[in-house]
Each structure stands twice: as C-alpha cells, then as structure tokens.
Design a protein around this motif. Structure first.
Motif, PDB file in Angstrom:
ATOM      1  N   ASP A  17      31.631  54.597  39.337  1.00  0.00           N
ATOM      2  CA  ASP A  17      32.985  54.058  39.343  1.00  0.00           C
ATOM      3  C   ASP A  17      33.878  54.817  40.313  1.00  0.00           C
ATOM      4  O   ASP A  17      33.970  56.030  40.274  1.00  0.00           O
ATOM      5  N   GLY A  18      34.536  54.054  41.194  1.00  0.00           N
ATOM      6  CA  GLY A  18      35.481  54.646  42.142  1.00  0.00           C
ATOM      7  C   GLY A  18      34.831  55.254  43.368  1.00  0.00           C
ATOM      8  O   GLY A  18      35.516  55.620  44.312  1.00  0.00           O
ATOM      9  N   ILE A  19      33.514  55.378  43.365  1.00  0.00           N
ATOM     10  CA  ILE A  19      32.806  55.964  44.509  1.00  0.00           C
ATOM     11  C   ILE A  19      32.009  54.873  45.220  1.00  0.00           C
ATOM     12  O   ILE A  19      32.230  54.586  46.384  1.00  0.00           O
ATOM     13  N   GLU A  20      31.074  54.290  44.507  1.00  0.00           N
ATOM     14  CA  GLU A  20      30.242  53.240  45.084  1.00  0.00           C
ATOM     15  C   GLU A  20      30.754  51.844  44.750  1.00  0.00           C
ATOM     16  O   GLU A  20      30.325  50.872  45.370  1.00  0.00           O
ATOM     17  N   LEU A  21      31.651  51.769  43.798  1.00  0.00           N
ATOM     18  CA  LEU A  21      32.192  50.484  43.372  1.00  0.00           C
ATOM     19  C   LEU A  21      33.657  50.682  42.997  1.00  0.00           C
ATOM     20  O   LEU A  21      33.982  51.548  42.193  1.00  0.00           O
ATOM     21  N   LYS A  22      34.518  49.898  43.591  1.00  0.00           N
ATOM     22  CA  LYS A  22      35.965  49.978  43.345  1.00  0.00           C
ATOM     23  C   LYS A  22      36.384  48.810  42.454  1.00  0.00           C
ATOM     24  O   LYS A  22      35.692  47.790  42.386  1.00  0.00           O
ATOM     25  N   PRO A  23      37.528  48.925  41.769  1.00  0.00           N
ATOM     26  CA  PRO A  23      37.997  47.810  40.930  1.00  0.00           C
ATOM     27  C   PRO A  23      38.066  46.484  41.694  1.00  0.00           C
ATOM     28  O   PRO A  23      37.699  45.442  41.140  1.00  0.00           O
ATOM     29  N   ALA A  24      38.517  46.513  42.937  1.00  0.00           N
ATOM     30  CA  ALA A  24      38.605  45.272  43.725  1.00  0.00           C
ATOM     31  C   ALA A  24      37.239  44.610  43.870  1.00  0.00           C
ATOM     32  O   ALA A  24      37.134  43.375  43.867  1.00  0.00           O
ATOM     33  N   ASP A  25      36.169  45.418  43.981  1.00  0.00           N
ATOM     34  CA  ASP A  25      34.810  44.870  44.083  1.00  0.00           C
ATOM     35  C   ASP A  25      34.432  44.124  42.801  1.00  0.00           C
ATOM     36  O   ASP A  25      33.820  43.056  42.848  1.00  0.00           O
ATOM     37  N   ILE A  26      34.813  44.694  41.669  1.00  0.00           N
ATOM     38  CA  ILE A  26      34.501  44.072  40.380  1.00  0.00           C
ATOM     39  C   ILE A  26      35.292  42.769  40.225  1.00  0.00           C
ATOM     40  O   ILE A  26      34.733  41.739  39.829  1.00  0.00           O
ATOM     41  N   PHE A  27      36.585  42.808  40.543  1.00  0.00           N
ATOM     42  CA  PHE A  27      37.410  41.603  40.442  1.00  0.00           C
ATOM     43  C   PHE A  27      36.867  40.488  41.333  1.00  0.00           C
ATOM     44  O   PHE A  27      36.784  39.334  40.931  1.00  0.00           O
ATOM     45  N   ARG A  28      36.483  40.840  42.561  1.00  0.00           N
ATOM     46  CA  ARG A  28      35.932  39.857  43.495  1.00  0.00           C
ATOM     47  C   ARG A  28      34.637  39.259  42.927  1.00  0.00           C
ATOM     48  O   ARG A  28      34.438  38.050  42.970  1.00  0.00           O
ATOM     49  N   VAL A  30      33.558  39.055  39.753  1.00  0.00           N
ATOM     50  CA  VAL A  30      33.781  38.191  38.596  1.00  0.00           C
ATOM     51  C   VAL A  30      34.500  36.904  39.006  1.00  0.00           C
ATOM     52  O   VAL A  30      34.153  35.814  38.541  1.00  0.00           O
ATOM     53  N   SER A  31      35.469  36.993  39.911  1.00  0.00           N
ATOM     54  CA  SER A  31      36.193  35.803  40.390  1.00  0.00           C
ATOM     55  C   SER A  31      35.262  34.822  41.080  1.00  0.00           C
ATOM     56  O   SER A  31      35.475  33.604  41.044  1.00  0.00           O
ATOM     57  N   ALA A  32      34.200  35.336  41.701  1.00  0.00           N
ATOM     58  CA  ALA A  32      33.237  34.484  42.402  1.00  0.00           C
ATOM     59  C   ALA A  32      32.193  33.910  41.440  1.00  0.00           C
ATOM     60  O   ALA A  32      31.240  33.267  41.874  1.00  0.00           O
ATOM     61  N   GLY A  33      32.372  34.167  40.132  1.00  0.00           N
ATOM     62  CA  GLY A  33      31.443  33.612  39.152  1.00  0.00           C
ATOM     63  C   GLY A  33      30.366  34.566  38.692  1.00  0.00           C
ATOM     64  O   GLY A  33      29.485  34.183  37.925  1.00  0.00           O
ATOM     65  N   GLY A  34      30.419  35.811  39.136  1.00  0.00           N
ATOM     66  CA  GLY A  34      29.426  36.795  38.719  1.00  0.00           C
ATOM     67  C   GLY A  34      29.609  37.203  37.266  1.00  0.00           C
ATOM     68  O   GLY A  34      30.662  36.983  36.668  1.00  0.00           O
ATOM     69  N   GLU A  35      28.578  37.801  36.722  1.00  0.00           N
ATOM     70  CA  GLU A  35      28.626  38.254  35.331  1.00  0.00           C
ATOM     71  C   GLU A  35      29.611  39.405  35.162  1.00  0.00           C
ATOM     72  O   GLU A  35      29.861  40.170  36.093  1.00  0.00           O
ATOM     73  N   ILE A  36      30.129  39.521  33.941  1.00  0.00           N
ATOM     74  CA  ILE A  36      30.991  40.647  33.595  1.00  0.00           C
ATOM     75  C   ILE A  36      30.164  41.929  33.681  1.00  0.00           C
ATOM     76  O   ILE A  36      29.006  41.964  33.260  1.00  0.00           O
ATOM     77  N   CYS A  37      30.745  42.960  34.233  1.00  0.00           N
ATOM     78  CA  CYS A  37      30.056  44.249  34.370  1.00  0.00           C
ATOM     79  C   CYS A  37      30.087  45.004  33.050  1.00  0.00           C
ATOM     80  O   CYS A  37      30.921  44.749  32.191  1.00  0.00           O
ATOM     81  N   SER A  38      29.190  45.965  32.912  1.00  0.00           N
ATOM     82  CA  SER A  38      29.185  46.847  31.744  1.00  0.00           C
ATOM     83  C   SER A  38      29.208  48.293  32.235  1.00  0.00           C
ATOM     84  O   SER A  38      29.068  48.553  33.432  1.00  0.00           O
ATOM     85  N   THR A  39      29.416  49.203  31.307  1.00  0.00           N
ATOM     86  CA  THR A  39      29.454  50.629  31.658  1.00  0.00           C
ATOM     87  C   THR A  39      28.518  51.398  30.752  1.00  0.00           C
ATOM     88  O   THR A  39      28.110  50.910  29.696  1.00  0.00           O
TER      89      THR A  39
END
Length: 141
Positions: A17-28, A30-39
């Motif tokens: 989190d925050g290094i290899e993947l940013k919040p904007a990447d997750i929003f993009r 999910v908005s494109a129809g991808g599955e919800i991420c988990s932690t």
C-alpha cells in the motif's frame, strides 16, 4: 515519517500500500469493473523487522495501528513490541494508516511509560477524539 505498508491484494497479486499501489490505482480498477481489493494484516515478523530498524534511530518508538476492531495489526504489533524493547503500540480505535513515531524515553516525558504493552499515558486520553487517519511520524533523537 515512517509508514509500515499493509499488503493489498488486487486480482490475485499482492502490492504494498502506497508503494506499489496507490489509492487512485484502486479507484481506477474498481471503476473499470474490477473486483474489490482485500488487505492482509502486517504480521509479527514484519513488525519486528521494522521496529528493530527504527529503534536504531530513536530512544523509543510509538506505533499507531489501524483500529483493533478492523484488523489484527494491533495484536501483531503488540506481540512484536514484546520482542523489541522500547516500543509502545497504540490502538487508533478507528480506520486509518498505521505508523511509528519516535519519542524521548526519559522519565516525565509527554508519553509516560514507553516500555511497550500498549501503554502511553500522555496520549491515551486523546484516542477517543480520533476522527480520521493518523499521520505517522518518527522523531529522531
């Protein structure tokens, strides 16, 4: 500032989190129809490694975790703090980033007992007022 990143799982791959993947990447995603991420929670070994390295730079370490009602990060950090002297873990009691903050361990300081086990007398009364993410800092002695 030191933040210990949690792992985010997106489409079967693990990212920090925050290094290899940013919040904007997750929003993009999910908005494109991808599955919800988990932690996944930061494990005890990861905490021990991070705490050991950070303790080389400061007299004591205070670590604020994601709230224990949301994650096992708090429990794992407390277990790691039992192994690394001079670390105090605080349950943020809410969602948000976990991070570490150095403190002067001398008696009578603002933080009180910094010997571990989740005790932090000077800051403890402020926890119920927490309303968002903690920005986590490290003060080098």
């Amino acid at each position: 500032m030191t933040v210990i990143p949690q792992a985010i799982i997106m489409e079967g791959r693990t990212y920090r989190d925050g290094i290899e993947l940013k919040p904007a990447d997750i929003f993009r995603h999910v908005s494109a129809g991808g599955e919800i991420c988990s932690t996944t929670a930061i494990n005890t070994a990861e905490y021990c490694g991070a705490f050991t390295e950070l303790r080389k730079e400061c007299g004591a370490l205070i670590h604020f975790t994601i709230g224990s009602a949301l994650s096992s990060c708090y429990q794992n950090a407390v277990l790691a703090a039992e192994e690394v002297p001079g670390v105090t873990v605080v349950d943020s009691t809410g969602g948000g980033g976990g991070g570490s903050q150095g403190a002067d361990p001398e008696p009578g300081n603002l933080f009180g007992d910094t010997g571990g086990g989740g005790r932090m007398y000077g800051v403890q009364p402020l926890r119920p007022k927490h309303a968002g993410n903690y920005i986590c800092c490290k003060i080098i002695k």
